[in-house]
Design an enzyme around this catalytic site. Structure first.
Site, PDB file in Angstrom:
ATOM      1  CD  GLU A  86     -22.721  -7.528  -6.272  1.00 27.35           C
ATOM      2  OE1 GLU A  86     -23.778  -6.862  -6.167  1.00 27.35           O
ATOM      3  OE2 GLU A  86     -21.916  -7.677  -5.327  1.00 27.35           O
TER       4      GLU A  86
ATOM      5  CB  CYS B 139     -21.932 -15.165   4.128  1.00 26.62           C
ATOM      6  SG  CYS B 139     -21.685 -14.870   2.368  1.00 26.62           S
TER       7      CYS B 139
ATOM      8  N   GLY C  37     -22.031 -17.604  -4.003  1.00 23.43           N
ATOM      9  CA  GLY C  37     -22.339 -19.011  -4.223  1.00 23.43           C
ATOM     10  C   GLY C  37     -21.296 -19.973  -3.673  1.00 23.43           C
TER      11      GLY C  37
ATOM     12  CG  LEU D 139     -12.378 -25.073  10.143  1.00 21.45           C
ATOM     13  CD1 LEU D 139     -12.942 -26.400   9.692  1.00 21.45           C
ATOM     14  CD2 LEU D 139     -10.957 -25.237  10.666  1.00 21.45           C
TER      15      LEU D 139
ATOM     16  CB  CYS E 183     -14.249 -11.568   2.289  1.00 24.61           C
ATOM     17  SG  CYS E 183     -14.607 -13.279   2.677  1.00 24.61           S
TER      18      CYS E 183
END
Length: 571
Positions: A208, A241, A331, A386, A512
């Protein structure tokens, strides 16, 4: 003599030197044959045997018109073996890089930088001008060729002779095809691509790309930031994520990285044409399509813009621009440097896609050796994810910290981005971006903010706070608005530049941390969540165990369901 030159340049010099030697040898041989023929004019000579074609030498006219089968063999085989007595031709400098060829063994030319394309053209007997022609066909504005036959009717990009020569051993395809596009209410577009065309070991499935809109003060003239993917899934296993929950399913090739931008430009141009056609239809139906209106231009008596449009000779506006590139999609880019580094060269080539290197950002979770390599190359700006201020927390939510600790990472950043850069002429824009996702009860306390100030004391940086985008199955919640503001205030009062990233595209899972298909895409069940550190175990321990149980391998789930259904009632 070749010290300091790139491998591709050395390769070109060697090829040209070989050509010159071959021409001198041919001339001397011809002279000797002429003298010998004069001495023995009456002696019948046997018919000469046909010489084996040398792929690197300039092909004679007859060879250029050889049958397609011969061209296929020559083009697909790469550099030809040297004839007896001739110096062997060195292999192509880029051979061995993964993902170079498709399943039929053809070279995917969008994997190559311009210098490598010149090298390939030289290897098939074509000059540097041919490399420029192919390059413009692939990346020139409005062309974006997918095949050797692309071009307007009667205006083919290449001659049939060159097409026959090239298409047997090389392809202009980018290794992915646009499947669908979804658009969020805020104008963010998510492009889903099917992967194909790779050789053995190539990534499969889908990937994507996100086009994030930016508008001027009037809310018009959109420009886009393209958020690119570099892998299918991700091996870094960041707990917050959704892509990280997939695990790693494969690396993209350089061609597949670059083609995301090329396809996005194609889609934006096609979308604009459709919108303009729809506007004209509305105008024809009396709906007031505004394209045909316009006052006089160029002073009194000048023609209006609408009049020129009605006459058909107004130049249509260019499609919305993609101004910025961020490697923040699916990735970890620095876990696939074999593809990402050449892709950066292609994206930033002034004769190709022509992005400024200052407008391209590569984000990494903290692979320190590769980070150093990219910084030394100067190919793009860097961002580091971070997300925590202690090793204890970071090792849980970003497990790469177990290999490269906060001390190692921040030490490298202090060395590569020292504070003095801020006062160095011409280097004021040379800072590192530190990304920090705000997770309620995990990393968002005032103490975390003060620790972040201490960690960045010697680093020239900008801190970008990210609002967490919740997804199905997550155990985290995003920090509230007041908490984010308080955290940011501490950083600003401490002298840091700190911004808050606006969340865009969340309704279409385009924001995100939301890309990909999660654990369901992985036949092995995805990446497991790690156990939280002791101080967070009371708050997150049970949630982690529930999530781990729900992510068992599909095969295990099927086996348990079958066992339950076949058991007698009451057992």
């Amino acid at each position: 003599m070749l010290r300091g030159l790139s491998p591709a340049t050395c390769r070109l010099l060697q090829l040209r030197r070989g050509r010159a030697s071959a021409l001198v040898a041919a001339h001397r041989g011809a002279s000797s044959s002429t003298c010998a023929a004069g001495r023995a004019a009456r002696t019948p000579l046997p018919a000469p045997a046909a010489a084996a074609p040398v792929l690197h030498a300039p092909p004679p006219a007859a060879a250029r018109l050889a049958p397609a089968a011969a061209a296929a063999t020559a083009a697909a085989s790469g550099p030809a073996a040297a004839a007896p007595g001739e110096a062997p031709q060195p292999p192509l400098s880029f051979e061995g890089r993964p993902g170079l060829r498709d399943e039929e063994g053809r070279l995917l030319l969008k994997n190559l930088t311009f210098e490598e394309l010149e090298e390939w053209c030289e290897s098939i007997g074509e000059g540097p001008r041919r490399a420029g022609q192919v390059w413009r066909a692939m990346y020139g504005h409005g062309r974006y060729a997918r095949t050797w036959e692309d071009g307007a009717p009667g205006d083919a990009l290449f001659s049939r002779a060159f097409q026959r020569k090239a298409e047997a051993g090389a392809s202009l395809h980018g290794g992915l095809t646009l499947q669908r596009v979804s658009t969020a209410p805020d104008g963010t577009h998510k492009l889903v691509f099917a992967l194909h065309g790779g050789g053995e070991g190539a990534a499969t499935g889908s990937v994507e790309t996100v086009l994030i809109p930016m508008y001027n003060r009037a809310g018009t003239q959109p420009r886009y930031t393209a958020c690119l993917s570099s892998q299918v899934g991700c091996a870094m296993n960041c707990a917050f994520c959704y892509t990280g929950r997939m695990g790693l399913l494969g690396n993209l090739s350089a061609a597949q990285v670059v083609e995301q931008v090329v396809e996005a430009r194609r889609w934006l141009a096609a979308r604009q044409l459709e919108e303009r056609a729809a506007a004209r239809e509305r105008g024809a139906d009396g709906g007031g399509g505004g394209d045909d209106s316009g006052g006089a231009e160029g002073g009194e008596g000048g023609e209006g813009r609408g009049e020129r449009r009605r006459r058909g000779d107004a130049r249509p506006p260019a499609p919305p621009r993609i101004n910025n590139i961020v490697f923040m999609g699916m990735g970890e880019p620095l876990h696939n440097t074999d593809a990402v580094l050449p892709a950066l060269d292609i994206l930033c080539s002034p004769t190709g896609l022509a992005f400024s290197r200052s407008k391209v950002i590569v984000s990494t979770v903290g692979l320190v050796p590769e980070l150093r390599r990219l910084r030394a190359s100067g190919k793009a700006k860097l961002a580091v994810s971070l997300h925590a201020t202690t090793d204890e927390v970071r090792s849980w939510i970003a497990p790469v910290n177990r290999k490269h600790s906060l001390g190692e990472l921040m030490g490298a950043l202090a060395e590569l981005y020292p504070k003095r850069l801020a006062a160095t002429p011409g280097r004021s824009d040379d800072f590192i971006i530190l990304e920090y996702v705000m997770l309620e009860g995990v990393n968002d306390t005032d103490d975390d903010a003060r620790r972040l100030l201490a960690l960045t004391e010697d680093i020239y940086c900008m801190i970008n706070l990210i609002i967490f985008n919740e997804f199905h199955g997550t155990i985290f919640k995003g920090s509230g608005g007041e908490r984010v503001s308080s955290f940011r205030s501490i950083l600003i009062q401490g002298g840091r530049v700190c911004t808050v990233r606006a969340s865009k595209g969340a309704p279409e899972a385009a924001a995100c941390g939301m890309l990909g298909d999660g654990p369901a895409a992985n036949p092995r069940g995805g990446a497991p969540l790690l156990k939280p550190p002791p101080r967070l175990r009371d708050a997150f321990g049970e949630a982690v165990e529930r999530a781990r149980a729900s992510m068992m391998q599909p095969a295990d789930q099927a086996a348990r369901q079958q066992a339950a259904s076949s058991s007698p009632a009451g057992v």
